[in-house]
Design a protein around this motif. Structure first.
Motif, mmCIF file in Angstrom:
data_model
loop_
_atom_site.group_PDB
_atom_site.id
_atom_site.type_symbol
_atom_site.label_atom_id
_atom_site.label_comp_id
_atom_site.label_asym_id
_atom_site.label_seq_id
_atom_site.Cartn_x
_atom_site.Cartn_y
_atom_site.Cartn_z
ATOM 1 N N TYR A 197 -6.540 -11.965 -5.337
ATOM 2 C CA TYR A 197 -7.799 -11.218 -5.321
ATOM 3 C C TYR A 197 -7.529 -9.717 -5.376
ATOM 4 O O TYR A 197 -8.118 -8.984 -6.185
ATOM 5 N N PHE A 198 -6.640 -9.253 -4.508
ATOM 6 C CA PHE A 198 -6.366 -7.816 -4.466
ATOM 7 C C PHE A 198 -5.462 -7.355 -5.600
ATOM 8 O O PHE A 198 -5.421 -6.165 -5.912
ATOM 9 N N LEU A 199 -4.766 -8.278 -6.254
ATOM 10 C CA LEU A 199 -4.071 -7.946 -7.493
ATOM 11 C C LEU A 199 -5.084 -7.542 -8.561
ATOM 12 O O LEU A 199 -4.892 -6.562 -9.292
ATOM 13 N N LEU A 200 -6.175 -8.279 -8.654
ATOM 14 C CA LEU A 200 -7.213 -7.928 -9.622
ATOM 15 C C LEU A 200 -7.816 -6.562 -9.298
ATOM 16 O O LEU A 200 -8.103 -5.766 -10.203
ATOM 17 N N SER A 201 -7.999 -6.273 -8.012
ATOM 18 C CA SER A 201 -8.487 -4.948 -7.622
ATOM 19 C C SER A 201 -7.492 -3.870 -8.014
ATOM 20 O O SER A 201 -7.873 -2.780 -8.451
ATOM 21 N N THR A 202 -6.195 -4.162 -7.847
ATOM 22 C CA THR A 202 -5.161 -3.216 -8.260
ATOM 23 C C THR A 202 -5.295 -2.878 -9.740
ATOM 24 O O THR A 202 -5.210 -1.712 -10.142
ATOM 25 N N ILE A 203 -5.511 -3.892 -10.545
ATOM 26 C CA ILE A 203 -5.621 -3.682 -11.988
ATOM 27 C C ILE A 203 -6.852 -2.834 -12.321
ATOM 28 O O ILE A 203 -6.783 -1.868 -13.089
ATOM 29 N N LYS A 204 -7.985 -3.161 -11.722
ATOM 30 C CA LYS A 204 -9.227 -2.452 -12.021
ATOM 31 C C LYS A 204 -9.189 -1.002 -11.531
ATOM 32 O O LYS A 204 -9.878 -0.135 -12.084
ATOM 33 N N GLN A 205 -8.416 -0.735 -10.492
ATOM 34 C CA GLN A 205 -8.382 0.601 -9.919
ATOM 35 C C GLN A 205 -7.179 1.410 -10.402
ATOM 36 O O GLN A 205 -6.790 2.387 -9.773
ATOM 37 N N SER A 206 -6.619 1.016 -11.534
ATOM 38 C CA SER A 206 -5.425 1.691 -12.028
ATOM 39 C C SER A 206 -5.730 2.992 -12.750
ATOM 40 O O SER A 206 -4.839 3.819 -12.965
ATOM 41 N N GLY A 207 -6.970 3.203 -13.134
ATOM 42 C CA GLY A 207 -7.340 4.415 -13.856
ATOM 43 C C GLY A 207 -8.366 5.220 -13.086
ATOM 44 O O GLY A 207 -8.640 4.966 -11.916
ATOM 45 N N GLU A 208 -8.947 6.212 -13.735
ATOM 46 C CA GLU A 208 -9.985 7.036 -13.123
ATOM 47 C C GLU A 208 -11.279 6.235 -13.048
ATOM 48 O O GLU A 208 -11.762 5.717 -14.050
ATOM 49 N N ILE A 209 -11.829 6.117 -11.829
ATOM 50 C CA ILE A 209 -12.997 5.257 -11.647
ATOM 51 C C ILE A 209 -14.256 6.023 -11.276
ATOM 52 O O ILE A 209 -15.325 5.429 -11.122
ATOM 53 N N ASN A 210 -14.171 7.337 -11.115
ATOM 54 C CA ASN A 210 -15.331 8.113 -10.696
ATOM 55 C C ASN A 210 -15.677 9.170 -11.737
ATOM 56 O O ASN A 210 -14.791 9.798 -12.321
ATOM 57 N N ALA A 211 -16.968 9.365 -11.925
ATOM 58 C CA ALA A 211 -17.424 10.401 -12.843
ATOM 59 C C ALA A 211 -17.137 11.775 -12.250
ATOM 60 O O ALA A 211 -17.305 11.984 -11.045
ATOM 61 N N PHE A 258 0.843 -1.193 0.000
ATOM 62 C CA PHE A 258 0.000 0.000 0.000
ATOM 63 C C PHE A 258 0.880 1.245 0.000
ATOM 64 O O PHE A 258 1.747 1.407 0.853
ATOM 65 N N THR A 259 0.644 2.116 -0.975
ATOM 66 C CA THR A 259 1.263 3.437 -0.988
ATOM 67 C C THR A 259 0.139 4.430 -0.688
ATOM 68 O O THR A 259 -0.231 4.602 0.457
ATOM 69 N N TYR A 260 -0.393 5.062 -1.723
ATOM 70 C CA TYR A 260 -1.630 5.816 -1.559
ATOM 71 C C TYR A 260 -2.821 4.985 -2.033
ATOM 72 O O TYR A 260 -3.967 5.391 -1.924
ATOM 73 N N LYS A 261 -2.531 3.802 -2.578
ATOM 74 C CA LYS A 261 -3.550 2.837 -2.971
ATOM 75 C C LYS A 261 -2.871 1.472 -2.977
ATOM 76 O O LYS A 261 -1.657 1.346 -2.830
ATOM 77 N N LEU A 262 -3.664 0.418 -3.133
ATOM 78 C CA LEU A 262 -3.100 -0.918 -3.215
ATOM 79 C C LEU A 262 -2.364 -1.105 -4.534
ATOM 80 O O LEU A 262 -2.838 -0.680 -5.586
ATOM 81 N N ASP A 263 -1.196 -1.747 -4.457
ATOM 82 C CA ASP A 263 -0.411 -2.017 -5.651
ATOM 83 C C ASP A 263 0.245 -3.389 -5.476
ATOM 84 O O ASP A 263 1.456 -3.503 -5.276
ATOM 85 N N VAL A 264 -0.574 -4.433 -5.558
ATOM 86 C CA VAL A 264 -0.096 -5.799 -5.369
ATOM 87 C C VAL A 264 0.629 -6.247 -6.629
ATOM 88 O O VAL A 264 0.075 -6.156 -7.732
ATOM 89 N N PRO A 265 1.869 -6.718 -6.526
ATOM 90 C CA PRO A 265 2.627 -7.106 -7.729
ATOM 91 C C PRO A 265 2.173 -8.442 -8.298
ATOM 92 O O PRO A 265 1.632 -9.301 -7.580
ATOM 93 N N LEU A 266 2.416 -8.634 -9.559
ATOM 94 C CA LEU A 266 2.022 -9.855 -10.255
ATOM 95 C C LEU A 266 2.723 -11.085 -9.690
ATOM 96 O O LEU A 266 2.222 -12.199 -9.819
#
Length: 278
Positions: free
Chosen positions: A93-107, A75-83
């Motif tokens: 599980y949290f690696l997949l979350s890392t991937i999905k949360q890599s970009g802008e997720i809010n309108a 964890f830095t400012y967000k989760l960043d679980v390595p491959l």
């Protein structure tokens, strides 16, 4: 026949701020509410950290970072679980979350369709009095503006790129709060960002007081529900999935509203549900 409502009424964050609204809780307010995400035991201050007697959780720039202990090294400012940890089911599980949360997720809150969502949300949350936990809050100040006057608000988010406004840093699958703590738990367009949304709802039920309510504001799909073109969401729900899970968790739906899509699409619409805990 399901009634899907339509309106073009909108309200901006500035207009919301001019109205009576909820109060954002700070760190000192939240200390009695906090619990370990690993053991669910109460937390004690230990200098610039918290401890449950087994695990230590950082207090960073005034924000309690209450993610499970196994995730803290990533964890830095967000989760960043390595491959490299793809063979470990928990970290995978949290690696997949890392991937999905890599970009802008809010309108952006400046968009007109966001303003129409704010208008609908304020009306739906008018009875969300008492103490509300907003899971996946993004901007806690904006969250408080959606709640009625006299209510109290705690935001939880997996990001801490800024130290203000106050929020608890955590994940919806492991809510870092004691049992029976909140009058309401809100998922405001956030549930579809949580892969194990079943566990997130079970956690919401756990931290609810008897008689408390879960509020879910989400899109449901009737057609073209593929995820192959979606880079940020884990789910494109059908309504029976949401309603079925609430019943399975022992909750009773007390209010259900459906709205035409904010972008006026025909393949999905907004579902707002309030369900109460016995």
């Amino acid at each position: 026949m399901i009634e899907i409502r339509d309106n073009d009424l909108a309200v901006s964050p500035e207009e919301l701020a001019a109205r009576p609204h909820g109060r954002l809780m700070g760190l000192e307010d939240c200390l009695p509410l906090l619990a370990s995400p690993d053991t669910r035991c109460p937390l004690a201050r230990d200098g610039d950290a918290f401890t449950d007697g087994e695990n230590r959780y950082e207090l960073r720039d005034g924000l309690p970072v209450l993610i499970p202990a196994r995730l803290q090294p990533y964890f830095t400012y967000k989760l960043d679980v390595p491959l490299a940890h793809y063979g470990d089911s928990f970290l995978q599980y949290f690696l997949l979350s890392t991937i999905k949360q890599s970009g802008e997720i809010n309108a952006p809150p400046t968009e007109d369709y966001a303003h129409r969502h704010f208008h609908r949300a304020v009306a739906f949350l008018e009875n969300a009095t008492g103490l509300t936990l907003d899971v996946g809050c993004d901007d806690p100040v904006l969250g408080t503006l959606l709640l009625p006057e006299g209510s109290h608000y705690v935001g939880l988010d997996p990001f801490c790129s800024r130290s203000e406004p106050f929020r608890v840093v955590g994940v919806g699958e492991f809510l870092p709060f004691g049992d029976g703590t909140f009058d309401n738990v809100l998922f405001n367009t956030s549930l579809d960002h949580i892969m194990d949304w079943h566990q997130a709802i079970d956690e919401a039920v756990r931290v609810l007081k008897p008689g408390g309510s879960v509020y879910i504001l989400v899109y449901v799909w009737t057609d073209r529900a593929t995820l192959l073109t979606d880079s940020v969401h884990f789910h494109h729900y059908r309504d029976y999935e949401i309603l079925g899970k609430l019943a399975e968790s022992g909750l009773t739906v007390v209010d259900e509203q459906r709205w035409i899509s904010l972008k006026r699409e025909t393949h999905r619409h907004q579902l707002f549900v309030r369900a109460s805990k016995p």
